[in-house]
Design an enzyme around this catalytic site. Structure first.
Site, PDB file in Angstrom:
ATOM      1  N   ASP A   1       0.809  -1.224   0.000  1.00 14.90           N
ATOM      2  CA  ASP A   1       0.000   0.000   0.000  1.00 14.90           C
ATOM      3  C   ASP A   1       0.843   1.274   0.000  1.00 14.90           C
ATOM      4  OD1 ASP A   1       1.020  -0.413   2.525  1.00 14.90           O
ATOM      5  OD2 ASP A   1      -0.906  -0.610   3.519  1.00 14.90           O
TER       6      ASP A   1
ATOM      7  N   ASN B   1      -7.235  -2.515  14.157  1.00 14.58           N
ATOM      8  CA  ASN B   1      -8.624  -2.875  13.801  1.00 14.58           C
ATOM      9  C   ASN B   1      -8.665  -4.120  12.919  1.00 14.58           C
ATOM     10  OD1 ASN B   1      -7.645  -1.930  11.415  1.00 14.58           O
ATOM     11  ND2 ASN B   1      -9.143  -0.300  11.130  1.00 14.58           N
TER      12      ASN B   1
ATOM     13  N   HIS C   1      -6.841  -4.583  10.160  1.00 11.77           N
ATOM     14  CA  HIS C   1      -6.609  -4.387   8.721  1.00 11.77           C
ATOM     15  C   HIS C   1      -5.343  -5.080   8.238  1.00 11.77           C
ATOM     16  CE1 HIS C   1      -4.353  -0.234   9.175  1.00 11.77           C
ATOM     17  NE2 HIS C   1      -3.519  -1.223   9.266  1.00 11.77           N
TER      18      HIS C   1
ATOM     19  N   GLU D   1      -9.501  -1.739   5.389  1.00 14.38           N
ATOM     20  CA  GLU D   1     -10.182  -1.394   6.631  1.00 14.38           C
ATOM     21  C   GLU D   1     -11.431  -2.265   6.808  1.00 14.38           C
ATOM     22  OE1 GLU D   1      -8.262   0.202   8.354  1.00 14.38           O
ATOM     23  OE2 GLU D   1      -8.117   2.329   7.944  1.00 14.38           O
TER      24      GLU D   1
HETATM   25  C1  GLP Z   1       0.038   0.272   8.531  1.00 13.29           C
HETATM   26  C2  GLP Z   1       0.200  -0.584   7.292  1.00 13.29           C
HETATM   27  C3  GLP Z   1      -0.193  -2.030   7.563  1.00 13.29           C
HETATM   28  C4  GLP Z   1       0.472  -2.521   8.836  1.00 13.29           C
HETATM   29  C5  GLP Z   1       0.068  -1.652  10.000  1.00 13.29           C
HETATM   30  C6  GLP Z   1       0.651  -2.150  11.320  1.00 13.29           C
HETATM   31  O1  GLP Z   1      -1.274   0.651   8.737  1.00 13.29           O
HETATM   32  N1  GLP Z   1      -0.567  -0.096   6.196  1.00 13.29           N
HETATM   33  O2  GLP Z   1       0.195  -2.839   6.459  1.00 13.29           O
HETATM   34  O3  GLP Z   1       0.094  -3.852   9.073  1.00 13.29           O
HETATM   35  O4  GLP Z   1       0.542  -0.363   9.698  1.00 13.29           O
HETATM   36  O5  GLP Z   1       1.555  -1.251  11.826  1.00 13.29           O
HETATM   37  P1  GLP Z   1       2.490  -1.454  13.104  1.00 13.29           P
HETATM   38  O6  GLP Z   1       3.429  -2.562  12.745  1.00 13.29           O
HETATM   39  O7  GLP Z   1       3.169  -0.126  13.223  1.00 13.29           O
HETATM   40  O8  GLP Z   1       1.615  -1.809  14.232  1.00 13.29           O
END
Ligand code: GLP
Length: 253
Positions: A67, A136, A138, A143
């Site tokens: 993404d 959440n 995702h 989402e």
């Molecule tokens: C972002 C990314 C996700 C990732 C998430 C988790 O939102 N788009 O792909 O899984 O962060 O982040 P963290 O590892 O900082 O908890």
């Protein structure tokens, strides 16, 4: 689904990196799906270490990131392009021409999404997709209520996600409202998936993702449908699982 529980976050990141390194050694032109987020930083550190100390070779590897935020240029320090270049691509011998991320600055975002899907297909599909998980549930930026068959598309970020990622921006209000993400259907087509989650704050969502009922309200439950998915956890993030002992025994035989 295999669930591997390691004693701490570092061991869990090492395990995820080992799974990637094994796949890459078996197939040097591996098509690898990549993720961002703080949890991934230690995975990339481990892969860089393996490149430096164990000659892990990325020269033929092709990568597709999940993404990118809409409206952030590749040289914006908050963009995922920047994250990938600084945390990983710039530190290993990967050919930058073989690294792909959705372009959040594309003039026609619909065309960008269609082309991203085409590019994945042209490269033979993703062999191994690395994943994190949002608070959440995702995956990428899929989402709650993302269709399990969704493809790469423009999405609106939820309030939870914007506040989860706010600390990575100079001001919370600067977190973009939209992003381009691979779809859940795109992710499920990867031949294997490795999801890494660590820390106490992920314990509740991890339990819902692994043991909860399938629901598009928790995107990560879609992984229960995947035939080759490995979940790598530390003890903290595994803390709310009911069948913890069973997962450990399954892997011991
Ligand atoms: C972002 C990314 C996700 C990732 C998430 C988790 O939102 N788009 O792909 O899984 O962060 O982040 P963290 O590892 O900082 O908890």
């Amino acid at each position: 689904m295999d669930v591997i529980i390691q004693s701490n976050a570092e061991m869990a990141a090492r395990t995820a990196a080992d799974l990637i390194a094994r796949a890459l050694s078996a197939r040097p032109d591996l098509v690898l799906g990549l993720a961002t987020g703080c949890t991934m930083e230690s995975v990339y550190d481990q892969l860089v270490r393996k490149h430096q100390e164990e000659e892990l070779d990325f020269s033929h590897c092709r990568t597709f990131n999940l993404d990118e935020y809409i409206g952030l240029a590749a040289d914006d320090p908050c963009s995922y392009h920047y994250f990938m270049r600084h945390r990983f691509f710039g530190a290993v011998n990967i050919d930058l021409a073989n690294t792909y991320l959705p372009d959040g600055m594309a003039e026609d975002l619909e065309v960008e999404c269609v082309n991203y899907e085409k590019l994945i297909t042209l490269n033979g599909g993703i062999e191994l997709q690395l994943l994190g998980i949002g608070l959440n549930g995702h995956l990428g930026f899929n989402e709650p209520l993302s269709a399990f068959r969704s493809r790469t598309r423009v999405v609106t970020l939820s309030r939870v996600t914007r506040s989860q990622n706010a600390s990575l921006f100079p001001k919370p209000g600067q977190v973009p409202r939209r992003a381009v993400t691979m779809g859940v259907g795109t992710i499920l087509e990867a031949r294997s998936c490795v999801l890494l989650a660590t820390g106490l704050e992920k314990a509740e969502i991890v339990a819902r993702a692994i043991e909860g009922p399938l629901t598009s309200m928790v995107t990560a439950t879609a992984l229960q449908l995947h035939p080759a998915c490995t979940i790598v956890l530390d003890e903290e993030s595994a803390g709310n699982l009911r069948e913890n002992d069973h997962y450990q025994r399954m892997l011991a035989v």
